[in-house]
Design a protein around this motif. Structure first.
Motif, PDB file in Angstrom:
ATOM      1  N   PHE B  63      38.876  44.488  31.212  1.00 38.66           N
ATOM      2  CA  PHE B  63      37.666  45.298  31.129  1.00 38.66           C
ATOM      3  C   PHE B  63      36.467  44.507  31.651  1.00 38.66           C
ATOM      4  CE2 PHE B  63      40.267  47.243  27.771  1.00 38.66           C
ATOM      5  CZ  PHE B  63      40.231  48.541  28.199  1.00 38.66           C
ATOM      6  N   ILE B  66      36.535  44.406  35.477  1.00 40.91           N
ATOM      7  CA  ILE B  66      36.104  45.702  36.023  1.00 40.91           C
ATOM      8  C   ILE B  66      34.585  45.815  35.931  1.00 40.91           C
ATOM      9  CG2 ILE B  66      36.129  48.176  35.557  1.00 40.91           C
ATOM     10  CD1 ILE B  66      38.545  47.383  37.000  1.00 40.91           C
ATOM     11  N   ALA B  67      34.032  45.381  34.783  1.00 41.21           N
ATOM     12  CA  ALA B  67      32.584  45.485  34.610  1.00 41.21           C
ATOM     13  C   ALA B  67      31.855  44.625  35.634  1.00 41.21           C
ATOM     14  CB  ALA B  67      32.196  45.078  33.191  1.00 41.21           C
ATOM     15  N   VAL B  69      32.937  43.690  38.696  1.00 39.81           N
ATOM     16  CA  VAL B  69      33.042  44.298  40.022  1.00 39.81           C
ATOM     17  C   VAL B  69      32.115  45.504  40.112  1.00 39.81           C
ATOM     18  CG1 VAL B  69      34.623  45.318  41.676  1.00 39.81           C
ATOM     19  CG2 VAL B  69      35.391  43.474  40.244  1.00 39.81           C
ATOM     20  N   PHE B  70      32.082  46.281  39.006  1.00 41.20           N
ATOM     21  CA  PHE B  70      31.200  47.453  38.982  1.00 41.20           C
ATOM     22  C   PHE B  70      29.751  47.053  39.191  1.00 41.20           C
ATOM     23  CE2 PHE B  70      28.107  49.330  36.063  1.00 41.20           C
ATOM     24  CZ  PHE B  70      27.911  50.538  36.703  1.00 41.20           C
ATOM     25  N   PHE B  73      28.977  46.367  42.852  1.00 39.93           N
ATOM     26  CA  PHE B  73      28.943  47.568  43.683  1.00 39.93           C
ATOM     27  C   PHE B  73      27.755  48.449  43.328  1.00 39.93           C
ATOM     28  CE2 PHE B  73      33.217  46.495  44.877  1.00 39.93           C
ATOM     29  CZ  PHE B  73      33.268  46.944  46.173  1.00 39.93           C
ATOM     30  N   LEU B 110      30.226  45.148  52.241  1.00 38.62           N
ATOM     31  CA  LEU B 110      30.732  45.663  50.959  1.00 38.62           C
ATOM     32  C   LEU B 110      32.235  45.856  51.015  1.00 38.62           C
ATOM     33  CD1 LEU B 110      28.366  48.429  49.617  1.00 38.62           C
ATOM     34  CD2 LEU B 110      29.072  46.340  48.524  1.00 38.62           C
ATOM     35  N   LEU B 111      32.707  46.393  52.155  1.00 39.55           N
ATOM     36  CA  LEU B 111      34.141  46.651  52.283  1.00 39.55           C
ATOM     37  C   LEU B 111      34.925  45.344  52.288  1.00 39.55           C
ATOM     38  CD1 LEU B 111      34.279  49.614  54.800  1.00 39.55           C
ATOM     39  CD2 LEU B 111      35.062  49.581  52.444  1.00 39.55           C
ATOM     40  N   LEU B 114      35.280  44.447  48.810  1.00 43.15           N
ATOM     41  CA  LEU B 114      36.314  45.249  48.155  1.00 43.15           C
ATOM     42  C   LEU B 114      37.705  44.741  48.517  1.00 43.15           C
ATOM     43  CD1 LEU B 114      36.840  47.817  46.443  1.00 43.15           C
ATOM     44  CD2 LEU B 114      37.080  49.050  48.570  1.00 43.15           C
ATOM     45  N   TRP B 118      40.508  43.270  46.015  1.00 46.79           N
ATOM     46  CA  TRP B 118      41.820  43.927  46.050  1.00 46.79           C
ATOM     47  C   TRP B 118      42.917  42.888  46.271  1.00 46.79           C
ATOM     48  CZ3 TRP B 118      42.090  49.301  48.723  1.00 46.79           C
ATOM     49  CH2 TRP B 118      43.311  49.911  48.456  1.00 46.79           C
ATOM     50  N   LEU B 123      42.040  44.436  41.081  1.00 49.88           N
ATOM     51  CA  LEU B 123      42.016  45.887  40.929  1.00 49.88           C
ATOM     52  C   LEU B 123      43.305  46.406  40.314  1.00 49.88           C
ATOM     53  CD1 LEU B 123      40.363  47.056  44.237  1.00 49.88           C
ATOM     54  CD2 LEU B 123      39.314  46.423  42.089  1.00 49.88           C
ATOM     55  N   ASP B 124      44.326  45.543  40.220  1.00 48.50           N
ATOM     56  CA  ASP B 124      45.580  45.979  39.617  1.00 48.50           C
ATOM     57  C   ASP B 124      45.422  45.999  38.111  1.00 48.50           C
ATOM     58  OD1 ASP B 124      46.790  46.091  42.067  1.00 48.50           O
ATOM     59  OD2 ASP B 124      47.303  43.965  42.025  1.00 48.50           O
ATOM     60  N   TRP B 125      45.692  47.152  37.527  1.00 48.35           N
ATOM     61  CA  TRP B 125      45.550  47.222  36.076  1.00 48.35           C
ATOM     62  C   TRP B 125      46.757  46.576  35.408  1.00 48.35           C
ATOM     63  CZ3 TRP B 125      41.258  47.891  33.728  1.00 48.35           C
ATOM     64  CH2 TRP B 125      41.270  48.115  32.358  1.00 48.35           C
ATOM     65  N   LEU B 126      47.941  46.794  35.986  1.00 48.91           N
ATOM     66  CA  LEU B 126      49.139  46.163  35.430  1.00 48.91           C
ATOM     67  C   LEU B 126      49.308  44.824  36.115  1.00 48.91           C
ATOM     68  CD1 LEU B 126      51.516  49.215  35.436  1.00 48.91           C
ATOM     69  CD2 LEU B 126      50.302  48.233  33.525  1.00 48.91           C
TER      70      LEU B 126
END
Lengths: 411, 133
Positions: B63, B66-67, B69-70, B73, B110-111, B114, B118, B123-126
């Motif tokens: 979490f 993700i926060a 990276v968010f 962006f 930006l890409l 990303l 990646w 970005l992989d949750w598992l």
């Protein structure tokens, strides 16, 4: 509302020294009207949604309170106001109590810039959609506070999931709205609508194939930000009890769901104003034409019909699609929607730079994209009709009676 | 009061009304709702069992990533909004190549970011341990 208040001041109290009081009163009138609208819409949406759910699941749905159960939401609201307001012993009492305020403020703050028709807007901020993105983040704050402060495991997991989901999907939504800003050249909500036209091929959604992609991405992201199925993992009843609002009761609990249902209108209205032409009437394109009350009213009706159509689609999605798994939801956002949204942004930029709005190529692109969109809508309607026919034939074969509901009973 | 000021006065009025509405209904509700606290009611819901320990424990760092990276962006999007707003005006002024290349460069960076995240697997949750791979 600004113009209206100004006219009021010039007409009735031109010599009044404290004119700012009149302006605040004007803003307050708009706020009270929109609060009434939001409550009524949230209540009726909850009723309609339960009726649609009932019909889809072959049951009746609420039909006891008032004609056809129409006042069910009033009864529910009154009941929940009269319930005991519990705060768990181990919870953080202050954070637990203030979380609903953030959720409600984040929901209600968006109504400042949501237009309902030409000149029918509380205040036309020039940072319009940017403000929308900013104020909706309040909701995440409230959900995080509520989830964390409850000191319950269900709430904690629900709150974290919800926060991760909402902030992730804010990125594709933001990038899709960037292409709207590129197209319209303004962030003001009325300005965006004025940049579009009344006929479908003048809408931004059909400006180019890329903007159609941006519309679809925005719609999916808005579903996820509103915690709607198929993205309702934060409150997945079967695994997380009720997610972040597990420990809430009484009116504090109502606030969370009030915000969720009012959010239906908000997300649909934003989609309509950014992508589907807003309140523009076909063949009436000049902003100056919208000065008479009749035109404004007609625009309001058009805007509401478009918005309610989207609301119905969202409700139907909720009772049709199964829920995503958490990792699927994250993958969809980060690996598909965000690259897709960037592609849509670059594509919109290219189309904007190469073809002007009125050039033959631009018109051709718009018209072709409109045809694609129209085909999708027609296919959707055809599927509904075909399913209905197949179901009623099946029903007749099974029971010997024909399946018929009086129209007013259809939710 | 100008239209600009009126806009933000409206925002203030709306937010105040939101707070007042929730507060008012809660205060009014005090007179109609019961208040009979008990130990059972004050305990958190854990499927009917007695709760085991607190819920304020360490949670999964996914979490947190993700926060982060968010955050990056979202700030970039906030920076892009002003440029996006003047895009069509610049195209009309005949400076399409300039504004297009500027914006495309920014989005390109930006890409790249990303793609980097990646590739790193954030970005992989598992997530898999190395010996599973």
């Amino acid at each position: 509302m600004w113009k209206l208040t100004q006219e009021f001041i010039h007409k009735f109290i031109p010599a009044f020294e404290h004119a700012w009081l009149a302006y605040i009163a004007g803003a307050l009138v708009a706020a009270l009207a929109l609060l009434a609208f939001a409550s009524l819409f949230a209540g009726l949406a909850s009723y309609v949604e339960r009726r649609i759910a009932g019909r889809i699941m072959s049951r009746v749905g609420p039909n006891r309170v008032g004609p056809q159960g129409l006042f069910q939401f009033v009864a529910d609201g009154l009941k929940l106001v009269m319930k005991e307001d519990l705060v768990p012993a181990g919870a953080d009492p202050i954070l637990f109590r203030i979380a609903p305020y953030f959720v409600f403020a984040g929901m209600f703050g968006t109504f400042v810039v949501l237009p309902f028709g030409a000149h029918l807007v509380a205040a036309d901020l020039d940072v319009g959609i940017f403000y929308l993105m900013a104020i909706t983040s309040f909701v995440v704050l409230g959900i995080m506070l509520g989830g964390w402060s409850s000191n319950s495991k269900w709430s904690l997991f629900g709150g974290l999931r919800s926060a991760a989901q909402i902030i992730s999907y804010e990125i594709p939504a933001g990038i899709a709205l960037l292409s709207v800003a590129i197209f319209a050249g303004t962030l003001s909500t009325q300005g965006i609508i004025n940049a579009q036209g009344g006929l479908p091929w003048d809408w931004f959604a059909f400006h180019s194939p890329f903007s159609l992609v941006a519309f679809v991405i925005y719609f999916i992201a808005a579903l996820a930000e509103g915690n709607r199925t198929p993205f309702d993992l934060p409150e997945a009843e079967s695994e997380l009890v009720a997610g972040y609002c597990t420990e809430y009761s009484g009116f504090r609990f109502v606030v969370f769901f009030f915000a969720e249902w009012a959010n239906l209108w908000i997300m649909s209205a934003i989609s309509v104003l950014c992508f589907l032409g807003g309140w523009k009437i076909p063949f009436v394109n000049a902003p100056e034409a919208y000065s008479g009350w009749l035109w404004i009213l007609l625009g309001f009706v058009i805007f509401s019909v478009k918005t309610l159509a989207l609301v119905t689609v969202v409700m139907q999605l909720r009772w049709t699609l199964p829920r995503f798994r958490l990792d699927q939801m994250m993958n969809l956002c980060w690996k598909y929607l965000i690259p897709g949204a960037f592609a849509a942004l670059l594509g919109t930029m290219t189309v904007m730079a190469l073809f002007s709005w009125d050039s033959p190529a631009g018109i051709a692109i718009r018209f072709c994209t409109f045809l694609v969109g129209a085909l999708v809508v027609l296919y959707y309607i055809w599927r509904i009709v075909a399913n209905y026919r197949a179901d009623s034939a099946n029903y007749k074969k099974l029971t010997g009676q024909s399946m018929w509901y009086p129209p007013w009973r259809l939710p | 009061m100008s239209e600009f000021e009126f806009g933000f006065v409206s925002v203030l009025v709306f937010l105040s009304l939101a707070f007042l509405f929730v507060f008012g209904v809660l205060v009014a509700g005090r007179f109609v709702r019961p208040r009979r606290p008990s130990r059972e009611k004050a305990s958190v819901y854990e499927c009917g069992e007695r709760p085991i320990g607190k819920a304020w424990f360490n949670f999964n760092p996914r979490f947190y990533i993700i926060a982060l990276v968010f955050l990056i962006f979202d700030v970039e999007i906030a920076f892009t909004f002003p440029v996006a707003t003047v895009f069509s005006a610049w195209v009309k002024a005949g400076k399409a190549a300039l504004v297009y290349s500027e914006l495309a460069l920014f989005v390109g960076i930006l890409l790249v970011g990303l793609a980097y995240v990646w590739r790193k697997g954030d970005l992989d949750w598992l997530k898999k341990l190395d010996h599973d791979a």
